[in-house]
Scaffold this motif. Structure first.
Motif, short mmCIF file in Angstrom:
data_model
loop_
_atom_site.label_atom_id
_atom_site.label_comp_id
_atom_site.label_asym_id
_atom_site.label_seq_id
_atom_site.Cartn_x
_atom_site.Cartn_y
_atom_site.Cartn_z
N TYR A 2 -8.52 1.07 12.40
CA TYR A 2 -9.85 0.45 12.48
C TYR A 2 -9.79 -1.00 12.06
O TYR A 2 -10.68 -1.78 12.38
N HIS A 3 -8.76 -1.36 11.30
CA HIS A 3 -8.62 -2.76 10.93
C HIS A 3 -8.07 -3.52 12.12
O HIS A 3 -6.96 -3.25 12.58
N LEU A 20 -16.94 3.54 6.41
CA LEU A 20 -15.87 4.47 6.73
C LEU A 20 -14.67 4.23 5.82
O LEU A 20 -14.32 3.09 5.55
N ALA A 21 -14.06 5.30 5.36
CA ALA A 21 -12.88 5.16 4.51
C ALA A 21 -11.68 4.88 5.39
O ALA A 21 -11.03 5.78 5.86
N GLY A 22 -11.42 3.62 5.63
CA GLY A 22 -10.37 3.24 6.59
C GLY A 22 -8.99 3.12 5.97
O GLY A 22 -8.56 2.06 5.57
N GLY A 23 -8.29 4.23 5.91
CA GLY A 23 -6.89 4.18 5.52
C GLY A 23 -6.62 4.00 4.04
O GLY A 23 -5.74 3.23 3.67
N PHE A 24 -7.36 4.66 3.22
CA PHE A 24 -7.04 4.60 1.79
C PHE A 24 -6.51 5.95 1.33
O PHE A 24 -7.19 6.96 1.45
N TRP A 65 -14.35 -3.09 10.46
CA TRP A 65 -14.18 -1.67 10.73
C TRP A 65 -15.54 -1.03 10.49
O TRP A 65 -16.43 -1.67 9.92
N PRO A 66 -15.78 0.19 10.95
CA PRO A 66 -17.11 0.79 10.76
C PRO A 66 -17.48 0.80 9.28
O PRO A 66 -16.76 1.37 8.46
N ASP A 72 -6.71 6.11 10.76
CA ASP A 72 -7.80 5.43 10.07
C ASP A 72 -7.49 3.95 9.82
O ASP A 72 -8.39 3.11 9.77
N LEU A 73 -6.21 3.66 9.65
CA LEU A 73 -5.82 2.27 9.41
C LEU A 73 -6.09 1.40 10.63
O LEU A 73 -6.31 0.20 10.52
N ARG A 75 0.84 -1.20 0.00
CA ARG A 75 0.00 0.00 0.00
C ARG A 75 0.87 1.25 0.00
O ARG A 75 0.64 2.20 -0.75
#
Lengths: 269, 240
Positions: free
Chosen positions: A107-108, B99-103, B95-96, A104-105, A30
């Motif tokens: 959340y995984h 939600l845009a999780g880490g892109f 994940w929620p 944000d990552l 990524r």
């Protein structure tokens, strides 16, 4: 399809390692994508940068008529300094508020902050070393640099800097997250400590009294090791892997709990 | 629930997930407290929240704005840690959703699919098919996400959560975005095809919660209570 893929906190050791390996690989790919892009020109520039530098240095020294008689040769010296310094500075700068940048990552569920930090340094280190190697081979083919003395020692030095930078980055990540003003101290710190990296001199060029002082710096040890492998042991001061490793372990001992604390305190706001 | 032997299913196959619920196979929050440090002092955003969702169960979360729903989502999602209290995750959790999780915006839709597939160990070709069956982006999948309209983005984000076979889905108001068709497809994917999954459903839509959930957590200014009687929960939420 295997369904054994998410959040197995009580899984067996081997399974956890497999999972972590997969997660880190996904993160590296990524990262590579977002750094180098799709058009492959990003990859091209990674390799072109050190070559551009070497070309510019060769030109400058030829114009100045200084391209002879410097013991180790200015082109490989500058190439090594540039590559090592880029890895070191890149690691530090990228660690600034790494938690916030990657929140944000998180959340995984099968991914930890530590995986992100490991993936990033692994990619930086690999691409940096590949760039150095390609540049060196090209310059070698054109006769601008000699054959290396001991490639394994060089690789060892590079790995050591990777470890050192990563463990130092842990502390930077945690401190910049815990204290907002801390990030403003990082660039001046990097600048002020430049003389303590060994990027601009070889230790043996220095008078003994100065040598004694700079050999306190673990980064000087790493630079000497790398160049020792490049030019031959006789050109480098006696570096100590154990001394640097001690620093790395100490930095991890401080950085890991600090990072845990930072993560506990972290709020997305 | 108490006293049952702790059985851990290491490798839940589709057959295993259909077996009767075992005590440890659930998401459990115990006495969650979350405090934020603000310039005007310590603010307690969540104050002693507890609930439990077993395999296949669905819980709705009600609360007006500022009641602590988003904070609860961050804690359950694991992106923030509670000041005190425990979250046990005995089910694999998404994940929620939406939600845009880490892109990174430079990633294409296909990059995002590959990333999620790699992360969760799903075969990539299948994942791409699966996502596009839902998202219907076609050749747009090859373009950077930053060029997508908000509707396209929402479809992609929802589609991505279909790749990994989660046992518990975290849903935050996803059903209130998008057009009629998108909502209908979401509904189909969540409540028809994944009717056997556990869900934590944060929604203003009382109808959905009443129809699919067995219990509801009503939040008010950080405090909360779980009701098994959904009508009661809804009437209390309405008076808040």
């Amino acid at each position: 399809m295997s369904e054994r893929f998410i959040d197995t906190p009580r899984g067996r050791m081997g399974e956890s390692l497999l999972l972590q390996g997969r997660v880190i690989r996904a993160l590296m790919l990524r990262q590579a994508l977002s750094r180098f892009g799709h058009d492959n020109l990003g990859v091209f520039w990674i390799f072109a940068e050190p070559l551009l530098l070497a070309g510019a240095v060769m030109l400058m020294w030829t114009v100045a008529g200084l391209n002879k008689g410097h013991g180790v040769g200015i082109v490989p010296f500058v190439l090594a300094s540039y590559s090592l310094l880029t890895l070191w500075r890149g690691t530090c700068s990228a660690s600034i508020r790494a938690l916030r940048a990657n929140a944000d990552l998180l959340y995984h569920r099968n991914l930890r902050l530590l995986d992100i930090l490991i993936a990033r340094i692994a990619l930086d280190s690999l691409s940096g070393f590949a760039a150095f190697t390609v540049a060196y081979i090209v310059l070698n083919l054109f006769g601008a640099v000699r054959d290396v003395d001991d490639a394994l020692v060089m690789a060892g030095g590079w790995l050591l800097l990777t470890w050192f930078g990563w463990s130092f980055g842990l502390i930077v990540s945690a401190l910049t997250e815990l204290f907002e003003p801390a990030e403003h101290f990082v660039p001046p710190f990097l600048y002020i400590t430049l003389p303590m990296t060994g990027a601009f001199y070889m230790v043996l060029w220095m008078p003994p009294s100065v040598q004694e002082v700079v050999m306190w710096s673990p980064i000087v040890h790493i630079f000497e090791m790398f160049r020792g492998g490049m030019f031959g042991q006789q050109y480098a001061a006696d570096w100590s892997v154990m001394y640097v490793a001690g620093w790395c372990v100490a930095q991890m001992a401080i950085g890991l709990p600090l990072l845990r604390l930072a993560q506990h305190r972290y709020t997305t706001g | 629930m108490t006293g049952a032997p702790q059985v851990l299913i290491q490798n839940p196959s589709p057959a295993a997930t259909a077996t009767p619920i075992v005590a440890s196979r659930c998401i459990r929050a115990v006495n969650l407290i979350k405090e934020y440090h603000t310039p005007v002092g310590v603010k307690r955003v969540l104050d002693g929240i507890s609930f439990e969702v077993a395999q296949g169960e669905k819980i709705g979360v009600f609360g007006s704005n500022g009641a602590g729903k988003s904070t609860l989502m961050k804690l359950i999602g694991g992106v923030e840690t509670p000041t005190s209290g425990v979250i046990e995750r005995g089910l694999t959790m998404s994940w929620p959703i939406g939600l845009a999780g880490g892109f990174a915006p430079t990633m294409s839709g296909l990059d995002a699919i590959r990333f999620i597939a790699r992360l969760y160990g799903a075969p990539q070709g299948h994942a791409a098919e699966q996502v596009d069956d839902f998202a219907e982006l076609g050749r747009y999948l090859q373009l950077p996400i930053s060029t997508y309209s908000s509707g396209m983005r929402a479809r992609l984000m929802f589609g991505l959560t279909l790749i990994a076979n989660f046992e518990c889905l975290l849903i935050d108001e996803v059903l209130s975005v998008g057009d009629q068709r998108f909502r209908k497809k979401c509904h189909e994917e969540l409540f028809v095809k994944r009717a056997d999954k556990a869900m934590i459903l944060i929604s203003h839509d009382q109808g959905i919660v009443r129809e699919y959930c067995q219990q509801a957590l009503v939040l008010k200014r950080g405090r909360g209570r779980v009701f098994d009687d959904l009508d009661l929960a809804i009437s209390i939420y309405r008076t808040l």
